[in-house]
Design a protein around this motif. Structure first.
Motif, PDB file in Angstrom:
ATOM      1  N   GLY A 145       0.849  -1.297   0.032  1.00 32.36           N
ATOM      2  CA  GLY A 145       0.011   0.109   0.130  1.00 32.36           C
ATOM      3  C   GLY A 145       0.885   1.218  -0.126  1.00 32.36           C
ATOM      4  N   HIS A 146       1.899   1.360   0.898  1.00 36.23           N
ATOM      5  CA  HIS A 146       2.581   2.597   0.997  1.00 36.23           C
ATOM      6  C   HIS A 146       3.363   2.727  -0.208  1.00 36.23           C
ATOM      7  CE1 HIS A 146       6.339   0.721   1.477  1.00 36.23           C
ATOM      8  NE2 HIS A 146       7.156   1.847   1.604  1.00 36.23           N
ATOM      9  N   LEU A 147       3.833   1.794  -1.207  1.00 34.71           N
ATOM     10  CA  LEU A 147       4.406   2.017  -2.380  1.00 34.71           C
ATOM     11  C   LEU A 147       3.394   2.237  -3.325  1.00 34.71           C
ATOM     12  CD1 LEU A 147       7.197  -0.616  -2.330  1.00 34.71           C
ATOM     13  CD2 LEU A 147       7.451   1.981  -2.645  1.00 34.71           C
ATOM     14  N   GLY A 148       2.188   2.020  -3.267  1.00 34.78           N
ATOM     15  CA  GLY A 148       0.904   2.182  -4.120  1.00 34.78           C
ATOM     16  C   GLY A 148       0.752   3.799  -4.257  1.00 34.78           C
ATOM     17  N   VAL A 149       0.684   4.190  -2.668  1.00 35.24           N
ATOM     18  CA  VAL A 149       0.495   5.584  -2.679  1.00 35.24           C
ATOM     19  C   VAL A 149       1.720   6.391  -3.496  1.00 35.24           C
ATOM     20  CG1 VAL A 149       0.145   7.477  -1.025  1.00 35.24           C
ATOM     21  CG2 VAL A 149      -0.929   5.145  -0.603  1.00 35.24           C
ATOM     22  N   LYS A 150       2.715   6.157  -3.056  1.00 33.96           N
ATOM     23  CA  LYS A 150       3.947   6.968  -3.799  1.00 33.96           C
ATOM     24  C   LYS A 150       3.669   6.813  -5.062  1.00 33.96           C
ATOM     25  CE  LYS A 150       7.065   6.273   0.073  1.00 33.96           C
ATOM     26  NZ  LYS A 150       8.857   5.936   0.340  1.00 33.96           N
ATOM     27  N   ARG A 191      -4.212  12.582  -0.703  1.00 27.01           N
ATOM     28  CA  ARG A 191      -4.914  13.787  -0.281  1.00 27.01           C
ATOM     29  C   ARG A 191      -5.379  13.458   1.115  1.00 27.01           C
ATOM     30  NH1 ARG A 191     -10.960  15.535  -2.093  1.00 27.01           N
ATOM     31  NH2 ARG A 191     -10.133  14.968  -4.219  1.00 27.01           N
ATOM     32  N   GLU A 192      -5.571  12.173   1.746  1.00 24.75           N
ATOM     33  CA  GLU A 192      -6.208  12.038   2.846  1.00 24.75           C
ATOM     34  C   GLU A 192      -5.964  10.520   3.420  1.00 24.75           C
ATOM     35  OE1 GLU A 192     -10.233  12.635   3.665  1.00 24.75           O
ATOM     36  OE2 GLU A 192     -10.779  12.305   1.400  1.00 24.75           O
ATOM     37  N   GLY A 193      -6.131  10.075   4.624  1.00 19.41           N
ATOM     38  CA  GLY A 193      -6.258   8.792   5.002  1.00 19.41           C
ATOM     39  C   GLY A 193      -7.531   8.667   5.643  1.00 19.41           C
ATOM     40  N   VAL A 194      -8.444   7.478   5.433  1.00 20.36           N
ATOM     41  CA  VAL A 194      -9.460   7.363   5.844  1.00 20.36           C
ATOM     42  C   VAL A 194      -9.593   6.074   6.899  1.00 20.36           C
ATOM     43  CG1 VAL A 194     -12.192   7.023   5.262  1.00 20.36           C
ATOM     44  CG2 VAL A 194     -10.688   8.372   3.930  1.00 20.36           C
ATOM     45  N   LEU A 195      -9.902   6.116   7.949  1.00 18.23           N
ATOM     46  CA  LEU A 195     -10.123   4.982   8.824  1.00 18.23           C
ATOM     47  C   LEU A 195     -11.390   4.180   8.612  1.00 18.23           C
ATOM     48  CD1 LEU A 195      -8.448   3.861  11.181  1.00 18.23           C
ATOM     49  CD2 LEU A 195      -9.900   4.925  12.669  1.00 18.23           C
ATOM     50  N   TRP A 196     -11.311   3.303   7.475  1.00 20.30           N
ATOM     51  CA  TRP A 196     -12.499   2.782   7.023  1.00 20.30           C
ATOM     52  C   TRP A 196     -13.339   1.869   8.102  1.00 20.30           C
ATOM     53  CZ3 TRP A 196     -13.574  -2.106   5.829  1.00 20.30           C
ATOM     54  CH2 TRP A 196     -12.530  -3.303   5.793  1.00 20.30           C
ATOM     55  N   THR A 197     -12.633   1.270   8.933  1.00 17.86           N
ATOM     56  CA  THR A 197     -13.405   0.342   9.570  1.00 17.86           C
ATOM     57  C   THR A 197     -14.227   1.030  10.585  1.00 17.86           C
ATOM     58  OG1 THR A 197     -11.261   0.538  11.005  1.00 17.86           O
ATOM     59  CG2 THR A 197     -11.612  -1.470   9.725  1.00 17.86           C
ATOM     60  N   GLU A 198     -14.249   2.345  10.853  1.00 12.09           N
ATOM     61  CA  GLU A 198     -15.058   3.117  11.596  1.00 12.09           C
ATOM     62  C   GLU A 198     -16.819   3.328  10.938  1.00 12.09           C
ATOM     63  OE1 GLU A 198     -14.682   4.451  15.021  1.00 12.09           O
ATOM     64  OE2 GLU A 198     -13.020   3.026  14.679  1.00 12.09           O
ATOM     65  N   THR A 199     -17.615   2.904  11.524  1.00  8.63           N
ATOM     66  CA  THR A 199     -18.992   3.133  10.968  1.00  8.63           C
ATOM     67  C   THR A 199     -18.935   4.289  10.345  1.00  8.63           C
ATOM     68  OG1 THR A 199     -19.781   1.607  12.547  1.00  8.63           O
ATOM     69  CG2 THR A 199     -21.290   2.777  11.406  1.00  8.63           C
ATOM     70  N   GLY A 200     -19.790   4.203   8.940  1.00 18.80           N
ATOM     71  CA  GLY A 200     -20.189   5.398   8.324  1.00 18.80           C
ATOM     72  C   GLY A 200     -18.783   6.128   7.452  1.00 18.80           C
ATOM     73  N   LYS A 239      -1.817   5.091  11.167  1.00 15.48           N
ATOM     74  CA  LYS A 239      -1.456   5.334   9.947  1.00 15.48           C
ATOM     75  C   LYS A 239      -1.967   6.411   9.086  1.00 15.48           C
ATOM     76  CE  LYS A 239       0.273   0.463   9.327  1.00 15.48           C
ATOM     77  NZ  LYS A 239       0.064  -0.555   8.529  1.00 15.48           N
ATOM     78  N   VAL A 240      -3.225   6.930   9.646  1.00 15.80           N
ATOM     79  CA  VAL A 240      -3.926   7.722   8.945  1.00 15.80           C
ATOM     80  C   VAL A 240      -3.315   9.002   8.674  1.00 15.80           C
ATOM     81  CG1 VAL A 240      -5.741   9.640   9.224  1.00 15.80           C
ATOM     82  CG2 VAL A 240      -6.215   7.062   9.707  1.00 15.80           C
ATOM     83  N   ASP A 241      -2.295   9.591   9.381  1.00 21.25           N
ATOM     84  CA  ASP A 241      -1.410  10.607   9.074  1.00 21.25           C
ATOM     85  C   ASP A 241      -0.438  10.525   8.067  1.00 21.25           C
ATOM     86  OD1 ASP A 241      -2.842  12.333  10.766  1.00 21.25           O
ATOM     87  OD2 ASP A 241      -1.733  12.040  12.570  1.00 21.25           O
ATOM     88  N   ASP A 242       0.004   9.248   8.116  1.00 17.98           N
ATOM     89  CA  ASP A 242       1.119   8.857   7.201  1.00 17.98           C
ATOM     90  C   ASP A 242       0.671   8.907   5.705  1.00 17.98           C
ATOM     91  OD1 ASP A 242       3.044   8.210   9.053  1.00 17.98           O
ATOM     92  OD2 ASP A 242       3.200   5.979   8.457  1.00 17.98           O
ATOM     93  N   ALA A 243      -0.702   8.707   5.529  1.00 18.66           N
ATOM     94  CA  ALA A 243      -1.352   8.761   4.248  1.00 18.66           C
ATOM     95  C   ALA A 243      -0.800  10.080   3.381  1.00 18.66           C
ATOM     96  CB  ALA A 243      -2.883   8.635   4.097  1.00 18.66           C
ATOM     97  N   ARG A 244      -0.974  11.161   3.977  1.00 18.51           N
ATOM     98  CA  ARG A 244      -0.670  12.566   3.376  1.00 18.51           C
ATOM     99  C   ARG A 244       0.836  12.723   3.273  1.00 18.51           C
ATOM    100  NH1 ARG A 244      -5.260  15.330   5.793  1.00 18.51           N
ATOM    101  NH2 ARG A 244      -4.190  15.785   7.541  1.00 18.51           N
ATOM    102  N   ARG A 245       1.741  12.112   4.250  1.00 18.57           N
ATOM    103  CA  ARG A 245       2.971  12.207   4.245  1.00 18.57           C
ATOM    104  C   ARG A 245       3.445  11.585   3.083  1.00 18.57           C
ATOM    105  NH1 ARG A 245       6.934   9.205   5.355  1.00 18.57           N
ATOM    106  NH2 ARG A 245       5.870   7.263   6.672  1.00 18.57           N
ATOM    107  N   LEU A 246       2.870  10.341   2.528  1.00 16.27           N
ATOM    108  CA  LEU A 246       3.294   9.533   1.522  1.00 16.27           C
ATOM    109  C   LEU A 246       2.950   9.997   0.132  1.00 16.27           C
ATOM    110  CD1 LEU A 246       2.557   6.280   3.281  1.00 16.27           C
ATOM    111  CD2 LEU A 246       4.963   7.119   2.550  1.00 16.27           C
ATOM    112  N   GLY A 247       1.980  11.029   0.051  1.00 15.55           N
ATOM    113  CA  GLY A 247       1.539  11.616  -1.133  1.00 15.55           C
ATOM    114  C   GLY A 247       0.215  11.714  -1.463  1.00 15.55           C
TER     115      GLY A 247
END
Lengths: 328, 328
Positions: free
Chosen positions: B162-167, B195-204, B185-193
Motif C-alpha cells: 500500500g505505501h508504495l502504491g500511494v507513492k 490527499r487523505e487517509g480514511v479509517l474505513w473500519t469506523e462506521t459510516g 497510519k492515517v497521518d502517514d497517508a498524507r506524508r506518502l502523497g
C-alpha cells in the motif's frame, strides 16, 4: 404521451417481482401489481411538449421510464446509471397519483417521450417487443466490451436474453459459444448463430474452454456460479453479469489474477443506445424468437418460463378489439 | 548467473508460505523452507550465455524466476500470466537438483538472466529491495488501469504494498485516498502523497466516498470485504485485488451493475515492466520506507508484520562480512 399497447413481452424480472422473489435492497412488491416492461404500442395522444412523436406512430418502451436527466451519467446518455436513481416501469411509487405505477401488461400506458423509442417500418412488432429489455441488456455489454470479429464471446444461459445475445454477438462478427444447462437447447445454439452449444452442467464439459474467451455474458437469472466460468477467460477477459442481482458466487483473488480477469455487471442501456440498438436490429432483421399468447395465459407462461420451457420469449397479444397497425 | 545477495525484504506472502497459511490450490510448504523474493544483490558469476550482465553489476530479482517464454502471454512480455505457469523463487520443485528451490533469505541465489533486473546507480539499495515485488505489484495495475491526472485512486491497506502504491499513484498525478484500518497510519497517508487517509473500519466513514473513485487497489493480504468498497466506484470504475488469493467476499450483481463496476485482480508485472518500474522509481527517487534488520530477527519481524507493526517493510541486511557495494 399516451400509448395504446399492442404487444408486451414477459421478462424473468416481471416474474421475480410479481411473485415476490427479490428481497432487500429491492423494494417489496406493491399490489395490485401490473408487470410488463417490453412494450410495443401506438401513440394515442401527445401533450404539448412532445416534439418527437405524433399520434399513430409505432413506438417501444422498456424498463426505465424516468431518470434525473441532469447527473453526469444522465448527461452522458447513460440514464441506466443515473446517480439519483431511475424509475422502473412498474412497482414504483407514483408521485402524481400517490399510488404506484403499472407496467405494460395493460391496454395503455403513459410515458415521457425521452423514454420512448421509435420503431422503424417493417419490423415484426410482436417479435420486436423483447428488444426493449432483453435486446438492449445484451447489446450494451457487447458494445461496451467491443465484441467483434476476432473476439471469442460466450453466452451463458439460452433464454430470452441469451438467444438475443447470440444473434447480436454473431451479427457483430464475434465467434460465439453458448453455455446452456438444457440438453434440448444445444442444437438451437448453432441455428441462432453460435459456433456451438455446450451443455456446461455435465462434468468436464468446460475444461476444453479454459483460457479461451475475451468476453462472457451471463444471462442466468439466478446466482452465477462464477469460478468455472472465469477460468474460461483469457488475459484481460471479462465476465459480465446481466441477468442476476444475486451474489456472484465464489470469486477468488487467485481465480482472477492468473489472467488479470474481470467480473462486471451491466444494466440495460441508455436511451440513445436503445434507439441505436433498435435501428441496428431493424436493418439486420434481428428480432426475438417468440410464442404469442393471450392475456389469460400469463400465469401458465410464468410457470413455463421458470421451467425453462419457452423458445424464447412469451409475448402478450394485446391487439384484439383494436385496428391492427398498418405496418404490422 | 550467481548473485551475492545484499538485501532481501520480507513480503507477507513469505509469511503465508513459511507458516503454511495458504491451502489448496496452492502447493504445500516444502521444508526446509527458505522464503524471500525481493532481492538486491551483486553478480558474482555469469554463465557463457549471459549477455546483459557482468560480474559486479548490481541487480534485483522478484517472485518469478522462470516461465515458458513461448506462450502468447510470455511473448507479450506478460510472463506473470504465463499459460504454462511461472516458477516462484522458492518452495517450487527444482528440476535440476531434484529437491525444491530456496529464496532470497540467503547468501546467494542462482537465477536465469531474463528474470534479473538491472539496478540503476545511486539507488538506496536496501530500500529498493521491496520494489521487486511490492513495487511492481502496485505499479502494474496503476499502469494498466491508467491512474493519472484527473483520476481518483484509492489504496486499500497501508502496508508494504500500500505505501508504495500511494507513492507511485501520487507520482503519476492521480488524486489518491488511503483506506486503512490502523488509526496510527492515517497521518502517514498524507506524508506518502495522498490527499487523505480514511479509517474505513469506523462506521459510516465510507459513505461520503460513494460513487467517487475510478480505481481502487486492495492490498489487503486477507479476504477482501468487497461490497463496501465497490460502492465507492464511479461509472466503469475497477476494484483490483493485488494482495489476496482468497474469496472476494460478497460481490453481488446488483452491487456492480448500478455503475457497471468491475472487480479484477492483478499479479506482479512482466519482466520488461518490472525493469521500467525500477527505472521510473530511480529517476523519481521512489523507494520503500524500511526497517533494516539482521537475519536473526526474522521470526520477530514476521510477528510484527502480522500485527501490522512495520513502517513499511522489513529488509534483511545480508551485507555483513562482505565488501559494501561502491554505489550503496
Amino acid at each position: 404521451m399516451l400509448i395504446d399497447i399492442l404487444y408486451s413481452a414477459i421478462c424473468h424480472s416481471d416474474i421475480h417481482i410479481a411473485r415476490e422473489e427479490w428481497g432487500p435492497p429491492y423494494p417489496s412488491t406493491l399490489f395490485p401489481c401490473v408487470p410488463g416492461h417490453e412494450v410495443i404500442g401506438r401513440v394515442a395522444a401527445v401533450g404539448n411538449a412532445v416534439t418527437k412523436f405524433r399520434v399513430g406512430d409505432t413506438v417501444g418502451a422498456g424498463p426505465m421510464i424516468a431518470s434525473c436527466r441532469s447527473c453526469e451519467n444522465c448527461r452522458a446518455d447513460l440514464e441506466q446509471y443515473c446517480q439519483v436513481g431511475w424509475t422502473l416501469a412498474f412497482n414504483t411509487p407514483d408521485k402524481i397519483s400517490g399510488g404506484h405505477n403499472y407496467g405494460g401488461f395493460a391496454e395503455r400506458i403513459m410515458l415521457p417521450e425521452h423514454f420512448v423509442m421509435r420503431i422503424p417500418p417493417r419490423m415484426n412488432l410482436a417479435a420486436a417487443a423483447p428488444l426493449l429489455c432483453a435486446g438492449i441488456t445484451t447489446f450494451s455489454p457487447l458494445q461496451h466490451w467491443d465484441a467483434s470479429a476476432g473476439k471469442r464471446v460466450g453466452i451463458i444461459g439460452l433464454g430470452g436474453l441469451g438467444h438475443l445475445g447470440v444473434k447480436l454477438a454473431a451479427a457483430r462478427g464475434a465467434d460465439v459459444t453458448v453455455f446452456t444447462s438444457s440438453p434440448g437447447k444445444v442444437d438451437d445454439a448453432r441455428r441462432l448463430g453460435a459456433r456451438e452449444g455446450v451443455l456446461w452442467t455435465e462434468t468436464g464439459m468446460l475444461e476444453p474452454y479454459a483460457d479461451k474467451f475475451d468476453l462472457l455474458i451471463s444471462t442466468l437469472p439466478v446466482v452465477v456460479p462464477t469460478t468455472p466460468f472465469t477460468n474460461l477467460l483469457r488475459l484481460d477477459g471479462t465476465l459480465v453479469i446481466v441477468g442476476a442481482r444475486e451474489p456472484i458466487d465464489n470469486v477468488t483473488g487467485a481465480g482472477l489474477w492468473g489472467r488479470r480477469r474481470n467480473v462486471s455487471a451491466s444494466l440495460m442501456g441508455g436511451m440513445a443506445e436503445t434507439q441505436a440498438m433498435i435501428d441496428y436490429c431493424a436493418s439486420r432483421n434481428i428480432v426475438a424468437d417468440i410464442e404469442l399468447i393471450s392475456p389469460d395465459q400469463i400465469d401458465r407462461a410464468f410457470d413455463r418460463v421458470k421451467a425453462k420451457d419457452v423458445r424464447y420469449r412469451f409475448v402478450l397479444d394485446l391487439t384484439r378489439g383494436r385496428q391492427a397497425p398498418a405496418q404490422a
